[in-house]
Design an enzyme around this catalytic site. Structure first.
Site, PDB file in Angstrom:
ATOM      1  N   SER A   1      -2.108  14.692 -14.248  1.00  0.00           N
ATOM      2  CA  SER A   1      -3.555  14.571 -14.911  1.00  0.00           C
ATOM      3  C   SER A   1      -3.593  15.940 -15.542  1.00  0.00           C
ATOM      4  O   SER A   1      -3.011  17.020 -15.065  1.00  0.00           O
ATOM      5  CB  SER A   1      -4.276  14.225 -13.850  1.00  0.00           C
ATOM      6  OG  SER A   1      -5.839  14.430 -14.520  1.00  0.00           O
TER       7      SER A   1
ATOM      8  N   TYR B   1      -9.995  15.889  -5.891  1.00  0.00           N
ATOM      9  CA  TYR B   1      -9.088  15.379  -6.838  1.00  0.00           C
ATOM     10  C   TYR B   1      -8.233  16.334  -7.751  1.00  0.00           C
ATOM     11  O   TYR B   1      -6.967  16.286  -7.655  1.00  0.00           O
ATOM     12  CB  TYR B   1      -9.985  14.509  -8.048  1.00  0.00           C
ATOM     13  CG  TYR B   1      -9.004  13.891  -9.085  1.00  0.00           C
ATOM     14  CD1 TYR B   1      -8.393  12.665  -8.707  1.00  0.00           C
ATOM     15  CD2 TYR B   1      -8.763  14.508 -10.350  1.00  0.00           C
ATOM     16  CE1 TYR B   1      -7.518  12.178  -9.620  1.00  0.00           C
ATOM     17  CE2 TYR B   1      -7.974  13.996 -11.299  1.00  0.00           C
ATOM     18  CZ  TYR B   1      -7.339  12.844 -11.040  1.00  0.00           C
ATOM     19  OH  TYR B   1      -6.621  12.137 -11.867  1.00  0.00           O
TER      20      TYR B   1
ATOM     21  N   ASP C   1       0.796  -1.231   0.168  1.00  0.00           N
ATOM     22  CA  ASP C   1       0.069  -0.051   0.225  1.00  0.00           C
ATOM     23  C   ASP C   1       0.936   1.184  -0.092  1.00  0.00           C
ATOM     24  O   ASP C   1       1.847   1.366   0.634  1.00  0.00           O
ATOM     25  CB  ASP C   1      -0.888  -0.213   1.250  1.00  0.00           C
ATOM     26  CG  ASP C   1      -1.892   0.873   1.043  1.00  0.00           C
ATOM     27  OD1 ASP C   1      -1.789   2.179   0.949  1.00  0.00           O
ATOM     28  OD2 ASP C   1      -3.107   0.754   1.543  1.00  0.00           O
TER      29      ASP C   1
ATOM     30  N   LYS D   1      -4.004  16.831  -7.555  1.00  0.00           N
ATOM     31  CA  LYS D   1      -3.161  16.811  -8.726  1.00  0.00           C
ATOM     32  C   LYS D   1      -2.225  17.981  -8.751  1.00  0.00           C
ATOM     33  O   LYS D   1      -1.299  17.966  -9.532  1.00  0.00           O
ATOM     34  CB  LYS D   1      -4.055  16.418  -9.975  1.00  0.00           C
ATOM     35  CG  LYS D   1      -4.481  15.011 -10.074  1.00  0.00           C
ATOM     36  CD  LYS D   1      -3.367  14.077 -10.123  1.00  0.00           C
ATOM     37  CE  LYS D   1      -3.695  12.586 -10.175  1.00  0.00           C
ATOM     38  NZ  LYS D   1      -2.624  11.747  -9.949  1.00  0.00           N
TER      39      LYS D   1
END
Length: 284
Positions: free
Chosen positions: A152, A165, A69, A169
């Protein structure tokens, strides 16, 4: 998944470690690196997925699957040690494991949901990247290696996700710049800001989205509708079509003087924008 028909072997003799290598862009980069001559270790939380990638590669002797992880620093240190034990060194680190928030707007989240999804998403998308670099940098210094981070379109533009999100990013984009500064001159750090693609990318468990896949949840037209290149490059939502930039940055012969840079491999979304795909939509 397609593979390069005539790889240039730009990574001959190199060793790479990729987080989130069991599916999506991580899997595609792993197979591309193999085709370019590298040996590759992949990290994921599902041993079966890792085993499948290794079996599909046709080069099991040149791959290593490691269950870990990315939020667990001890597990990441062990993954680096296992990679070096198996292949003798580490040249390339690709921090890639991540989750998406499925454009969940602040107007559609309670305070508790926002807090819990923030903690989960940032712990994977940001802390997971930083912990991977912390575990790997001593070996990368030895090899004069490099880091290639998966970013992204949401690292530069709004509406590529919801606020959580997008914030994660933008934070990862900051890591590229800061770590390129800190690790110079011995380790190069760059990033690839990919666009929407057909993958098994999942959402936060904390808000009930861990079983939802971007590939299953969105029609092709939704993922690519505003992408200027789709009409001419019909396959450019397949993860394999994003891998060239990762090879370029990883190659000593072709980018030894490049650090702190990000390629926006998003099909040109920055020149058209997302239009009505904004996260808020008609919520207000």
């Amino acid at each position: 998944m397609s593979t390069p028909t005539d790889p240039a072997r730009w990574l001959e003799g190199d060793v790479a470690l990729i987080t989130g290598g069991g599916s999506g862009i991580g899997k595609a980069v792993a197979l591309r690196y193999l085709a370019e001559g590298a040996k590759v270790a992949i990290i994921g939380r599902d041993q079966a997925k890792l085993d499948t990638v290794i079996a599909e590669s046709g080069q099991p002797e040149n791959m290593l699957g490691l269950v870990a992880d990315v939020r667990d620093t001890d597990a990441l240190h062990q993954a680096v040690a296992s990679t070096v034990e198996r292949f003798g060194k580490l040249d390339i680190l690709v921090p890639n494991a991540g989750i998406w928030d499925f454009n969940r707007s602040v107007t559609r989240l309670s305070g508790k949901e926002l807090s819990e999804s923030f903690d989960e998403l940032f712990s994977i998308n940001v802390k997971g990247y930083l912990l991977a670099v912390e575990a790997a940098w001593p070996e990368l210094v030895k090899s004069r290696g490099n880091v290639v981070m998966t970013l992204s379109n949401a690292s530069f533009h709004t509406a590529g996700g919801g606020p959580v999100y997008t914030a994660s990013k933008f934070a990862a984009r900051g890591l590229v710049y800061q770590l390129a500064y800190e690790l110079a001159p011995k380790v190069r750090v760059n990033g690839v800001a990919v666009g929407g693609m057909n993958t098994d990318l999942r959402g936060p468990e904390s808000i009930g989205l861990s079983e939802r896949s971007i590939g299953d949840s969105f029609a092709r037209s939704t993922i690519t509708g505003n992408n200027p290149l789709i009409p001419l490059h019909d396959s450019s939502v397949d993860p394999v079509d994003f891998t060239g930039s990762y090879v370029l940055f990883a190659s000593r012969n072709n980018s030894s003087n490049i650090t702190g840079q990000i390629i926006q491999a998003d099909g040109g979304i920055g020149i058209r924008g997302f239009g009505d795909k904004a996260a808020g939509g008609d919520a207000l």
